[in-house]
Scaffold this motif. Structure first.
Motif, short mmCIF file in Angstrom:
data_model
loop_
_atom_site.label_atom_id
_atom_site.label_comp_id
_atom_site.label_asym_id
_atom_site.label_seq_id
_atom_site.Cartn_x
_atom_site.Cartn_y
_atom_site.Cartn_z
N HIS A 42 -0.48 11.99 1.28
CA HIS A 42 -1.45 13.02 1.69
C HIS A 42 -0.77 14.39 1.61
O HIS A 42 0.38 14.54 2.04
CB HIS A 42 -1.91 12.74 3.13
CG HIS A 42 -3.04 13.63 3.55
ND1 HIS A 42 -4.35 13.37 3.27
CD2 HIS A 42 -3.04 14.81 4.25
CE1 HIS A 42 -5.12 14.33 3.76
NE2 HIS A 42 -4.34 15.22 4.36
N SER A 56 0.85 -1.19 0.00
CA SER A 56 0.00 0.00 0.00
C SER A 56 0.89 1.24 0.00
O SER A 56 1.69 1.43 0.93
CB SER A 56 -0.91 0.02 1.23
OG SER A 56 -1.86 -1.01 1.16
N MET A 100 0.64 5.08 0.30
CA MET A 100 -0.31 6.10 0.76
C MET A 100 0.39 7.45 0.81
O MET A 100 1.56 7.53 1.20
CB MET A 100 -0.85 5.73 2.15
CG MET A 100 -1.59 4.41 2.17
SD MET A 100 -1.98 3.87 3.86
CE MET A 100 -0.36 3.40 4.46
N PHE A 102 -4.95 9.32 5.38
CA PHE A 102 -4.32 9.51 4.09
C PHE A 102 -5.38 9.70 3.00
O PHE A 102 -6.38 8.99 2.95
CB PHE A 102 -3.42 8.32 3.75
CG PHE A 102 -2.19 8.26 4.58
CD1 PHE A 102 -1.02 8.86 4.16
CD2 PHE A 102 -2.20 7.62 5.82
CE1 PHE A 102 0.12 8.82 4.92
CE2 PHE A 102 -1.06 7.56 6.59
CZ PHE A 102 0.10 8.17 6.16
N GLU A 146 -4.42 6.36 -1.84
CA GLU A 146 -3.79 5.06 -1.59
C GLU A 146 -3.73 4.29 -2.89
O GLU A 146 -4.73 4.18 -3.62
CB GLU A 146 -4.56 4.26 -0.54
CG GLU A 146 -3.92 2.92 -0.23
CD GLU A 146 -4.65 2.16 0.87
OE1 GLU A 146 -4.30 1.00 1.14
OE2 GLU A 146 -5.59 2.75 1.46
N ARG A 180 -4.33 4.85 8.70
CA ARG A 180 -4.63 4.75 7.28
C ARG A 180 -5.75 5.71 6.87
O ARG A 180 -5.77 6.21 5.75
CB ARG A 180 -5.05 3.31 6.92
CG ARG A 180 -3.96 2.28 7.18
CD ARG A 180 -4.50 0.88 6.94
NE ARG A 180 -4.73 0.64 5.53
CZ ARG A 180 -3.83 0.07 4.71
NH1 ARG A 180 -2.64 -0.32 5.21
NH2 ARG A 180 -4.10 -0.11 3.46
#
Length: 223
Positions: free
Chosen positions: A33, A29, A31, A48, A51, A45
Protein backbone atom coordinates in the motif's frame (compact mmCIF):
# COMPACT_ATOMS: atom_id res chain seq x y z
CA UNK A 1 9.65 -14.01 10.09
CA UNK A 2 11.83 -11.36 8.53
CA UNK A 3 11.24 -10.13 5.00
CA UNK A 4 13.53 -7.93 2.95
CA UNK A 5 12.89 -5.60 0.04
CA UNK A 6 15.66 -5.40 -2.59
CA UNK A 7 16.36 -4.06 -6.07
CA UNK A 8 14.18 -1.01 -5.52
CA UNK A 9 13.65 1.26 -8.55
CA UNK A 10 11.17 3.96 -9.41
CA UNK A 11 8.54 1.39 -10.50
CA UNK A 12 9.58 -2.03 -9.16
CA UNK A 13 10.80 -3.74 -6.00
CA UNK A 14 11.68 -7.35 -5.10
CA UNK A 15 10.44 -8.77 -1.81
CA UNK A 16 12.09 -11.89 -0.29
CA UNK A 17 10.77 -13.94 2.65
CA UNK A 18 11.71 -17.18 4.37
CA UNK A 19 9.47 -20.18 3.95
CA UNK A 20 6.84 -20.56 6.62
CA UNK A 21 6.57 -24.09 7.90
CA UNK A 22 3.40 -23.25 9.78
CA UNK A 23 1.63 -22.01 6.61
CA UNK A 24 -0.62 -24.81 5.38
CA UNK A 25 -2.19 -22.74 2.61
CA UNK A 26 -1.23 -23.20 -1.05
CA UNK A 27 -0.53 -19.48 -1.56
CA UNK A 28 1.30 -16.62 0.08
CA UNK A 29 -0.33 -13.20 0.09
CA UNK A 30 1.94 -10.32 -0.89
CA UNK A 31 0.18 -7.07 0.13
CA UNK A 32 1.39 -3.50 -0.34
CA UNK A 33 0.00 0.00 0.00
CA UNK A 34 1.39 3.49 -0.86
CA UNK A 35 1.65 6.44 1.53
CA UNK A 36 1.51 4.25 4.60
CA UNK A 37 0.76 5.97 7.91
CA UNK A 38 1.35 3.73 10.90
CA UNK A 39 -0.55 5.98 13.27
CA UNK A 40 -3.73 5.99 11.16
CA UNK A 41 -3.69 2.49 9.64
CA UNK A 42 -3.66 -0.96 11.14
CA UNK A 43 -2.29 -4.21 9.75
CA UNK A 44 -5.71 -5.41 8.60
CA UNK A 45 -5.98 -6.90 5.13
CA UNK A 46 -8.67 -4.42 4.13
CA UNK A 47 -6.23 -1.51 4.55
CA UNK A 48 -3.98 -2.73 1.74
CA UNK A 49 -4.56 -1.41 -1.75
CA UNK A 50 -2.94 -4.24 -3.67
CA UNK A 51 -2.61 -7.97 -3.06
CA UNK A 52 -0.80 -10.62 -5.08
CA UNK A 53 -0.99 -14.37 -4.58
CA UNK A 54 2.21 -16.36 -4.94
CA UNK A 55 2.56 -20.17 -4.73
CA UNK A 56 4.16 -21.50 -1.53
CA UNK A 57 6.90 -23.08 -3.62
CA UNK A 58 8.36 -19.61 -4.16
CA UNK A 59 10.05 -17.28 -1.68
CA UNK A 60 10.39 -14.05 -3.71
CA UNK A 61 8.27 -11.82 -5.85
CA UNK A 62 8.83 -8.70 -7.98
CA UNK A 63 6.21 -6.01 -7.47
CA UNK A 64 5.66 -3.81 -10.52
CA UNK A 65 3.80 -0.63 -11.48
CA UNK A 66 4.87 1.26 -8.40
CA UNK A 67 4.86 5.07 -8.20
CA UNK A 68 8.27 6.80 -8.10
CA UNK A 69 9.29 8.72 -4.95
CA UNK A 70 6.57 7.11 -2.86
CA UNK A 71 6.65 5.40 0.56
CA UNK A 72 5.23 1.85 0.53
CA UNK A 73 4.55 -0.81 3.13
CA UNK A 74 4.79 -4.42 1.99
CA UNK A 75 3.70 -7.52 3.93
CA UNK A 76 3.87 -11.26 3.25
CA UNK A 77 1.56 -13.67 5.07
CA UNK A 78 -0.22 -16.92 4.61
CA UNK A 79 -3.20 -16.87 2.30
CA UNK A 80 -5.93 -16.31 4.92
CA UNK A 81 -4.03 -14.60 7.76
CA UNK A 82 -3.69 -10.94 8.71
CA UNK A 83 -0.10 -9.65 8.65
CA UNK A 84 1.85 -8.70 11.76
CA UNK A 85 4.48 -6.03 12.19
CA UNK A 86 7.40 -8.47 11.79
CA UNK A 87 5.95 -9.64 8.45
CA UNK A 88 6.02 -6.14 6.91
CA UNK A 89 8.64 -3.70 5.67
CA UNK A 90 8.46 -0.01 4.74
CA UNK A 91 10.51 1.25 1.77
CA UNK A 92 10.69 4.22 -0.59
CA UNK A 93 10.75 3.99 -4.36
CA UNK A 94 13.40 5.87 -6.30
CA UNK A 95 13.11 8.54 -8.94
CA UNK A 96 12.12 7.25 -12.34
CA UNK A 97 15.22 6.56 -14.44
CA UNK A 98 15.62 8.23 -17.87
CA UNK A 99 15.40 4.90 -19.73
CA UNK A 100 12.07 4.18 -18.14
CA UNK A 101 10.88 7.70 -18.99
CA UNK A 102 11.88 7.26 -22.61
CA UNK A 103 10.14 3.90 -22.75
CA UNK A 104 7.03 5.47 -21.27
CA UNK A 105 7.14 8.24 -23.85
CA UNK A 106 7.62 5.72 -26.63
CA UNK A 107 4.69 3.68 -25.42
CA UNK A 108 2.57 6.82 -25.18
CA UNK A 109 3.57 7.94 -28.68
CA UNK A 110 2.91 4.44 -30.04
CA UNK A 111 -0.52 4.40 -28.43
CA UNK A 112 -1.36 7.81 -29.89
CA UNK A 113 -0.16 6.72 -33.32
CA UNK A 114 -2.20 3.51 -33.24
CA UNK A 115 -5.30 5.39 -32.12
CA UNK A 116 -4.86 7.99 -34.87
CA UNK A 117 -4.35 5.27 -37.49
CA UNK A 118 -7.50 3.46 -36.44
CA UNK A 119 -9.50 6.70 -36.55
CA UNK A 120 -8.14 7.55 -40.00
CA UNK A 121 -9.02 4.10 -41.29
CA UNK A 122 -12.55 4.43 -39.95
CA UNK A 123 -12.96 7.88 -41.55
CA UNK A 124 -11.56 6.61 -44.87
CA UNK A 125 -13.95 3.64 -44.80
CA UNK A 126 -16.91 5.94 -44.14
CA UNK A 127 -15.90 8.29 -46.98
CA UNK A 128 -15.39 5.38 -49.38
CA UNK A 129 -18.80 3.96 -48.51
CA UNK A 130 -20.42 7.36 -49.06
CA UNK A 131 -18.74 7.82 -52.44
CA UNK A 132 -19.75 4.34 -53.62
CA UNK A 133 -23.32 4.89 -52.46
CA UNK A 134 -23.51 8.25 -54.28
CA UNK A 135 -22.00 6.79 -57.46
CA UNK A 136 -24.46 3.88 -57.49
CA UNK A 137 -27.41 6.20 -56.95
CA UNK A 138 -26.36 8.54 -59.78
CA UNK A 139 -25.74 5.56 -62.06
CA UNK A 140 -29.21 4.20 -61.31
CA UNK A 141 -30.81 7.61 -61.95
CA UNK A 142 -28.93 7.90 -65.26
CA UNK A 143 -30.15 4.49 -66.42
CA UNK A 144 -33.71 5.34 -65.43
CA UNK A 145 -33.48 8.61 -67.40
CA UNK A 146 -32.26 6.74 -70.49
CA UNK A 147 -35.13 4.25 -70.24
CA UNK A 148 -37.70 7.04 -69.91
CA UNK A 149 -36.22 8.89 -72.91
CA UNK A 150 -36.33 5.78 -75.10
CA UNK A 151 -39.95 5.14 -74.10
CA UNK A 152 -40.90 8.73 -74.97
CA UNK A 153 -39.17 8.52 -78.37
CA UNK A 154 -40.99 5.28 -79.13
CA UNK A 155 -44.31 6.87 -78.16
CA UNK A 156 -43.69 9.89 -80.40
CA UNK A 157 -42.76 7.79 -83.46
CA UNK A 158 -46.10 5.96 -83.47
CA UNK A 159 -48.33 9.11 -83.59
CA UNK A 160 -46.18 10.52 -86.41
CA UNK A 161 -46.87 7.49 -88.60
CA UNK A 162 -50.56 7.64 -87.75
CA UNK A 163 -50.68 11.34 -88.55
CA UNK A 164 -48.95 10.84 -91.90
CA UNK A 165 -51.35 8.02 -92.82
CA UNK A 166 -54.34 10.12 -91.79
CA UNK A 167 -53.01 13.01 -93.84
CA UNK A 168 -52.76 10.88 -96.96
CA UNK A 169 -56.28 9.57 -96.48
CA UNK A 170 -57.51 13.15 -96.01
CA UNK A 171 -55.80 14.28 -99.20
CA UNK A 172 -57.36 11.42 -101.16
CA UNK A 173 -60.82 12.27 -99.76
CA UNK A 174 -60.32 15.91 -100.69
CA UNK A 175 -59.39 14.93 -104.23
CA UNK A 176 -62.59 12.87 -104.50
CA UNK A 177 -64.69 15.74 -103.23
CA UNK A 178 -63.08 18.16 -105.68
CA UNK A 179 -63.81 15.80 -108.55
CA UNK A 180 -67.45 15.48 -107.53
CA UNK A 181 -67.81 19.26 -107.34
CA UNK A 182 -66.37 19.71 -110.86
CA UNK A 183 -68.58 16.95 -112.32
CA UNK A 184 -71.89 17.02 -110.47
CA UNK A 185 -73.53 14.38 -112.68
CA UNK A 186 -70.49 12.21 -112.98
CA UNK A 187 -70.87 9.89 -109.98
CA UNK A 188 -68.99 7.19 -111.79
CA UNK A 189 -66.10 9.63 -112.36
CA UNK A 190 -65.72 9.94 -108.63
CA UNK A 191 -65.79 6.19 -108.39
CA UNK A 192 -63.05 5.95 -110.98
CA UNK A 193 -60.87 8.37 -109.01
CA UNK A 194 -61.49 6.53 -105.76
CA UNK A 195 -61.08 3.09 -107.34
CA UNK A 196 -58.66 3.27 -110.30
CA UNK A 197 -59.28 -0.37 -111.23
CA UNK A 198 -62.74 0.51 -112.46
CA UNK A 199 -61.28 2.72 -115.17
CA UNK A 200 -60.32 -0.26 -117.30
CA UNK A 201 -63.91 -0.65 -118.63
CA UNK A 202 -65.06 2.05 -121.10
CA UNK A 203 -67.95 4.16 -120.00
CA UNK A 204 -70.35 5.65 -122.49
CA UNK A 205 -71.74 8.89 -121.25
CA UNK A 206 -75.44 9.38 -121.66
CA UNK A 207 -76.44 12.56 -123.40
CA UNK A 208 -79.93 13.95 -123.53
CA UNK A 209 -79.35 15.43 -126.96
CA UNK A 210 -78.33 11.98 -128.33
CA UNK A 211 -81.34 10.18 -126.89
CA UNK A 212 -83.95 12.63 -128.20
CA UNK A 213 -84.46 12.50 -132.04
CA UNK A 214 -85.79 15.51 -133.84
CA UNK A 215 -89.50 15.02 -134.41
CA UNK A 216 -89.71 17.51 -137.17
CA UNK A 217 -87.49 15.46 -139.45
CA UNK A 218 -89.52 12.33 -138.97
CA UNK A 219 -92.78 14.11 -139.71
CA UNK A 220 -91.40 15.62 -142.92
CA UNK A 221 -90.23 12.22 -144.12
CA UNK A 222 -93.65 10.63 -143.57
CA UNK A 223 -95.34 13.38 -145.31
Amino acid sequence: MGITVQNITGNTAMVIWPKMASCTDSFYSVMYHPNWNRNLSSYSRKNFQKEERVPTSRSSFVVENLTPLTTYIMCVTCQSANPSSDQCRVFNTLEQDPASKSNTKKELALGIWLTSSVLLLIIAAILLYGCLHLYCRRRREHLQGQNETSEQDHGKAWPKSVVSTSGELGRQSQMVQDSEEKHPGGIQLATIIENPSASKEPIMPKSKSWQQAPTTGQCSAVN
